[in-house]
Design a protein around this motif. Structure first.
Motif, short mmCIF file in Angstrom:
data_model
loop_
_atom_site.label_atom_id
_atom_site.label_comp_id
_atom_site.label_asym_id
_atom_site.label_seq_id
_atom_site.Cartn_x
_atom_site.Cartn_y
_atom_site.Cartn_z
N SER A 134 46.17 34.52 34.67
CA SER A 134 46.45 35.49 33.62
C SER A 134 46.00 34.93 32.29
CB SER A 134 47.94 35.82 33.56
OG SER A 134 48.67 34.67 33.23
N SER B 18 44.62 43.48 36.98
CA SER B 18 44.40 42.72 35.75
C SER B 18 45.73 42.38 35.12
CB SER B 18 43.55 43.52 34.78
OG SER B 18 42.27 43.73 35.34
N SER B 19 45.89 41.12 34.74
CA SER B 19 47.17 40.66 34.21
C SER B 19 47.18 40.61 32.70
CB SER B 19 47.49 39.27 34.77
OG SER B 19 46.45 38.37 34.45
N ASP C 29 42.00 49.07 39.50
CA ASP C 29 42.14 47.84 38.72
C ASP C 29 42.18 46.64 39.66
OD1 ASP C 29 42.78 45.86 36.88
OD2 ASP C 29 44.92 46.35 36.88
N GLN D 224 41.49 42.63 39.26
CA GLN D 224 41.32 41.64 38.20
C GLN D 224 40.03 40.84 38.33
OE1 GLN D 224 44.62 39.00 36.63
NE2 GLN D 224 43.68 37.63 38.09
#
Length: 527
Positions: free
Chosen positions: A67, A84-85, A421, A423
């Motif tokens: 992240s 996604s973080s 989404d 990441q």
């Protein structure tokens, strides 16, 4: 763009094609030719149009713990789904039109700087904090006071990917649920999405945000396997695709009597596509008349705005200015390929760069997607393919494998262009540029496609593969629409191509923040 000017002057026969991105398959628990304006994204495909395939990809439930420092988690796919973080909080200003508040002189636009100001229940706040939100994003500052107001008001919201739209409409839903004994098994909110993949993703976000709400049940209204058919929907929140949802209501497997919130995610696509638009209208007609209607999307073309206003009458609207639509942090490039075979050869040469992170190759039709998958796999390049021709359960396996990182390269039609989404996606290849079916570019679809990378402030690469005057014309139209300059890659210098692409991709994997990147210039990153 002088080279583009030279190229587009040459005539070429327009090619049209379609891809009905049907969503079929199981209930969730936790394209190469361009699709034109006449194509339907309807979530039900006729048996004559679909050929079931068997996927051999296995899944696992690994979590990606990477992240950005001090990042917030957007309501994208959540960490559990390898989403996604980092929350990209755009500095752009938004234009807000308040149909009700503006009629009251002296009534200022309400906004909030903390979630505590909203007076939320403690169990809902816990869910927000679990998703690593520390304060509302700008779209949430503007939207949440309006969404949560009583009596409920309709809303049309536009904001870029990664700004918290999903979390905003889920938070509104969770605050309106009734968990009394008579309502515990009654559907009370309905979220519609254009594909089963996005519906499953939203369902997962809702489960995580509502984890601390005792008795919360979230169910999917997507096509299920034969042995699961006929089951009554009892979740207070239902997330589904329009065709299946309509069918469940008509068969009285989904009681719509108590539904009070209807959300359309990727609303411009839902209302613009003929198949889905008709289905969304029919679903709304089956719901109570006094429901709150919420429409959210990153893009709202002019041709859809009027229809959206009728679908959600007297709605408060939050919109982006046109010049703010482009995605920050995405290096947009194009590769000049002399022939169609050179185009495929170039794709194979890009394979090594694709596997640095994860990559999506967007094509125009299901047929070409399958052809590329089979050819590349035969040549020893591990790629997966996702189109509407796969059975729903196999589609779930494929996308889950891609999320977990087992599959690094995914070939897809427009079924995967919106909202998804993942990441690790650092490279998007437009093997075929999207058009509108009439020989002109489709900038909105292009924007959604490349938005699968560079999410939430990260950097990413988008490569358009062009061959012939028509594809150059599309590149030129897209670059002019967004007022960006696409950089030409040197076709005969693969060392330089590799250096350009890997530099940006590695920056993305390192978690770099991209601040208002200018496409066509060097990638300035902040580590």
């Amino acid at each position: 763009m002088a080279s583009l000017e030279d190229r587009v002057s040459k005539p070429e026969n327009d090619q049209t094609g379609g891809d009905a991105t049907a969503s079929t398959g199981t209930k969730a628990t936790a394209p190469i030719s361009t699709s034109g304006a006449t194509s339907s994204w309807a979530d039900e495909a006729s048996p004559a149009d679909t050929n079931s395939k068997t996927a051999t990809v296995e899944t696992n439930s690994e979590k990606d713990t990477s992240s950005l420092a001090n990042a917030q988690l957007d309501g994208g796919a959540t960490a559990a789904l390898n989403g996604s973080s980092g929350l990209y909080d755009s500095t752009y200003e938004v234009d807000v039109q308040l149909s009700d508040l503006q009629k009251q002189s002296g009534n200022p636009l309400a906004s909030i700087k903390s979630f505590e100001e909203l007076g939320l229940a403690e169990n809902i706040l816990k869910g927000i904090y679990q998703m690593r939100f520390t304060k509302p994003s700008k779209i949430q500052e503007k939207a949440l006071p309006l969404l949560l107001a009583n009596p409920p008001q309709n809303m049309i919201g536009q904001s870029q990917s990664g700004t918290g739209k999903t979390a905003a409409f889920i938070l509104n839903i969770l605050t309106r649920l009734d968990f009394s004994s008579g309502m515990i098994n009654q559907p009370q909110a309905l979220i519609l999405a254009p594909s089963r993949e996005l519906a499953r993703q939203i369902l997962g976000v809702c489960q995580i945000m509502g984890e601390y709400l005792d008795g919360l049940k979230v169910e999917a209204a997507i096509p299920v396997e034969r042995e699961q058919r006929g089951k009554q929907i009892v979740g207070q929140v239902v997330v589904g695709t329009p065709g299946t949802t309509m069918d469940l209501i008509r068969r009285r497997l989904l009681n719509a009597t108590h539904i009070k919130v209807l959300v359309l995610d990727e609303a411009d696509n839902m209302l613009d596509q003929q198949g889905l638009g008709d289905q969304c209208i029919r679903v709304k007609q089956l719901l109570p008349r006094n429901i709150q209607v919420v429409l959210f999307s990153a893009t709202f073309p002019d041709r859809v705005v009027g229809f959206a206003s009728k679908f959600a009458p007297n709605a408060n609207t939050i919109t982006l200015r046109h010049e703010e639509l482009t995605v920050d942090g995405i290096k947009q490039l194009y590769l000049d390929c002399p022939t169609e075979e050179d185009k495929y050869t170039s794709l194979v040469r890009l394979y090594g760069m694709m596997t640095i992170g994860s990559s999506i190759i967007f094509v125009r039709t299901k047929k070409t997607a399958l052809e590329i998958e089979q050819r590349m796999n035969h040549e020893g390049h591990a790629v997966a393919c996702l189109t509407s021709d796969y059975e729903g359960s196999n589609r779930d396996v494929i996308i889950d494998s891609f999320r977990s990182g087992q599959s690094k390269v995914l070939i897809a039609t427009n079924v995967l262009s919106r909202g998804i989404d993942v990441q690790t996606v650092s490279l998007v290849v437009n093997y075929d540029l999207p058009d509108d079916g009439k020989g002109h570019a489709d900038p909105q679809t292009y924007l959604h496609r490349i938005g699968r990378t560079g999410r939430f402030g990260r950097v990413g690469v988008a490569i358009a593969m062009v061959c012939g005057p028509q594809s150059y014309r599309l590149v030129k139209e897209i670059s002019e629409y967004f007022a960006v300059e696409m950089t030409s890659l040197p076709y005969n210098d693969w060392d330089q191509i590799e250096e350009i692409v890997k530099k940006v991709v590695k920056s993305s994997r390192a978690g770099a923040n991209f601040t208002k990147a200018t496409v066509g210039q060097s990638s300035d990153t902040s580590m």
